[in-house]
Motif scaffolding. Structure first.
Motif, PDB file in Angstrom:
ATOM      1  N   SER A   6     -53.229 -15.355 -17.383  1.00  0.00           N
ATOM      2  CA  SER A   6     -52.825 -15.505 -15.987  1.00  0.00           C
ATOM      3  C   SER A   6     -52.183 -16.870 -15.738  1.00  0.00           C
ATOM      4  CB  SER A   6     -54.029 -15.309 -15.065  1.00  0.00           C
ATOM      5  OG  SER A   6     -55.039 -16.265 -15.331  1.00  0.00           O
ATOM      6  N   LYS A   7     -52.722 -17.917 -16.380  1.00  0.00           N
ATOM      7  CA  LYS A   7     -52.130 -19.245 -16.225  1.00  0.00           C
ATOM      8  C   LYS A   7     -50.739 -19.304 -16.854  1.00  0.00           C
ATOM      9  CE  LYS A   7     -56.276 -22.130 -15.841  1.00  0.00           C
ATOM     10  NZ  LYS A   7     -57.042 -23.256 -16.449  1.00  0.00           N
ATOM     11  N   LEU A   8     -50.597 -18.654 -18.012  1.00  0.00           N
ATOM     12  CA  LEU A   8     -49.285 -18.628 -18.660  1.00  0.00           C
ATOM     13  C   LEU A   8     -48.273 -17.902 -17.784  1.00  0.00           C
ATOM     14  CD1 LEU A   8     -47.500 -19.219 -21.087  1.00  0.00           C
ATOM     15  CD2 LEU A   8     -48.339 -17.110 -22.153  1.00  0.00           C
ATOM     16  N   HIS A   9     -48.704 -16.787 -17.190  1.00  0.00           N
ATOM     17  CA  HIS A   9     -47.814 -16.049 -16.283  1.00  0.00           C
ATOM     18  C   HIS A   9     -47.381 -16.932 -15.112  1.00  0.00           C
ATOM     19  CE1 HIS A   9     -46.167 -12.791 -13.861  1.00  0.00           C
ATOM     20  NE2 HIS A   9     -46.878 -13.256 -12.844  1.00  0.00           N
ATOM     21  N   GLU A  10     -48.308 -17.721 -14.556  1.00  0.00           N
ATOM     22  CA  GLU A  10     -47.983 -18.577 -13.420  1.00  0.00           C
ATOM     23  C   GLU A  10     -46.982 -19.654 -13.815  1.00  0.00           C
ATOM     24  OE1 GLU A  10     -47.884 -20.090  -9.600  1.00  0.00           O
ATOM     25  OE2 GLU A  10     -48.559 -18.148 -10.389  1.00  0.00           O
ATOM     26  N   ARG A  11     -47.159 -20.209 -15.016  1.00  0.00           N
ATOM     27  CA  ARG A  11     -46.203 -21.227 -15.488  1.00  0.00           C
ATOM     28  C   ARG A  11     -44.809 -20.646 -15.668  1.00  0.00           C
ATOM     29  NH1 ARG A  11     -48.210 -25.976 -19.514  1.00  0.00           N
ATOM     30  NH2 ARG A  11     -49.995 -26.693 -18.298  1.00  0.00           N
ATOM     31  N   VAL A  12     -44.741 -19.458 -16.260  1.00  0.00           N
ATOM     32  CA  VAL A  12     -43.444 -18.804 -16.460  1.00  0.00           C
ATOM     33  C   VAL A  12     -42.812 -18.482 -15.116  1.00  0.00           C
ATOM     34  CG1 VAL A  12     -42.304 -16.742 -17.372  1.00  0.00           C
ATOM     35  CG2 VAL A  12     -44.063 -17.887 -18.726  1.00  0.00           C
ATOM     36  N   ARG A  13     -43.619 -18.003 -14.184  1.00  0.00           N
ATOM     37  CA  ARG A  13     -43.106 -17.665 -12.850  1.00  0.00           C
ATOM     38  C   ARG A  13     -42.492 -18.899 -12.176  1.00  0.00           C
ATOM     39  NH1 ARG A  13     -44.374 -17.637  -7.568  1.00  0.00           N
ATOM     40  NH2 ARG A  13     -46.172 -18.981  -7.922  1.00  0.00           N
ATOM     41  N   ARG A  14     -43.170 -20.046 -12.310  1.00  0.00           N
ATOM     42  CA  ARG A  14     -42.642 -21.280 -11.717  1.00  0.00           C
ATOM     43  C   ARG A  14     -41.343 -21.710 -12.380  1.00  0.00           C
ATOM     44  NH1 ARG A  14     -48.151 -24.981 -11.142  1.00  0.00           N
ATOM     45  NH2 ARG A  14     -49.166 -23.724  -9.519  1.00  0.00           N
TER      46      ARG A  14
END
Length: 302
Positions: A256-264
């Protein structure tokens, strides 16, 4: 790379100096394809009252730069430096610099003076711009620079640096100091000019990112090695991938943290691209130079 020094520029002017160099290269058989601008130093000399020229001057500077400092000699104020890196400004006592360093006494002929008037100072206001910031302003070739020197000066003296009164108040309550208005309007005859519009090219070069990725991965493997530096060995690409999982656990990275970083990152690329396109349209509307980009085979722009 050709550097045109100040004596040539003051004697011939920038256009004639460039044309003479290009003619010389062509006579030697060179084929001129593109003449890029790698650095520009734009300046103006102004006669100031001694009461204005003092060590409190930097307190009135409204600037986008963080770095700055004073020039002093034997506790005497000689000037101020603002900025660092690709865009810098310097204000300094030019006759003092001539006397102690450059020995360019011919500048008095340019000024039409035999000496500095009593109670006054001749101050040089100078901006140094390197290629990265020139390109961000739409100045790619030497011809862009020759066509838009006043627009460049206007950006430097109205957007990047100003000297205003009452520095303790909000900028909406400040007024530009009269002597700085003279600086703003006095460059190359002083006709009004639109400031250049600055915008960074969005560069998402996959090859460059891959180089950075493997640079960091090789550093991690070296730190965890037993010191073996024997040449001729091999490391299969699949082997260090487990280190990616280990380092993810080390910093608490989960799906989930990786997804948030990619989204940003996606949002940042989109925002930067939108700002760049808006700047391009504004340049076109004002007749200013437009940054020319070409697609990179790896997905970026050059």
């Amino acid at each position: 790379m050709v550097e045109i020094r100040s004596v040539t520029l003051w004697r011939l002017g920038h256009l004639k100096a460039v044309e003479r160099i290009l003619a010389l290269l062509k006579e030697q058989g060179a084929q001129i394809e593109k003449v890029m601008a790698s650095r520009a130093d734009v300046c103006l000399d102004i006669l100031l009252r001694e009461s204005i020229w003092n060590a409190d001057l930097p307190k009135h500077a409204v600037k986008r730069a963080v770095h700055g400092g004073l020039y002093q000699a034997d506790s005497v104020f000689c000037g101020v430096a603002i900025g660092k890196g690709d865009l810098q400004a310097r204000l300094y006592d030019k006759p003092y610099e001539i006397k102690t360093k450059s020995k360019k006494t011919w500048m008095y002929d340019v000024w039409g003076l035999q000496d500095v008037p009593e109670g006054a100072r001749i101050v040089r206001v100078e901006f140094q711009l390197r290629r990265e910031v020139l390109v961000e302003l739409g100045i790619d070739t030497i011809w862009n620079l020759i066509d838009h020197p006043k627009n460049l000066w206007t950006y430097c003296t109205e957007h990047w640096l100003k000297f205003q009164d009452r520095p303790d108040l909000h900028h909406t309550q400040q007024k530009t100091l009269p002597w700085w208005k003279t600086v703003q309007n006095g460059f190359l005859g002083g006709q009004p000019a639109c400031p250049l519009i600055r915008a960074k090219i969005v560069n998402a070069n996959k090859n460059q990112i891959a180089q950075q990725l493997f640079g960091q991965l090789s550093a991690l493997l070296a730190l965890e090695s037993d010191g073996d530096i024997t040449p001729g060995g091999e490391i299969q690409i699949e082997e260090p991938l487990s280190k990616v999982i280990e380092t993810a656990a080390l910093i608490g990275m989960n799906p989930s943290k990786l997804h948030e970083r990619v989204r940003r990152k996606i949002a940042k690329y989109a925002h930067d691209a939108e700002k760049f396109q808006a700047a391009q349209q504004a340049r076109k509307a004002q007749g200013l130079p437009v940054i020319q980009t070409r697609p990179d085979a790896k997905g970026g722009a050059k």
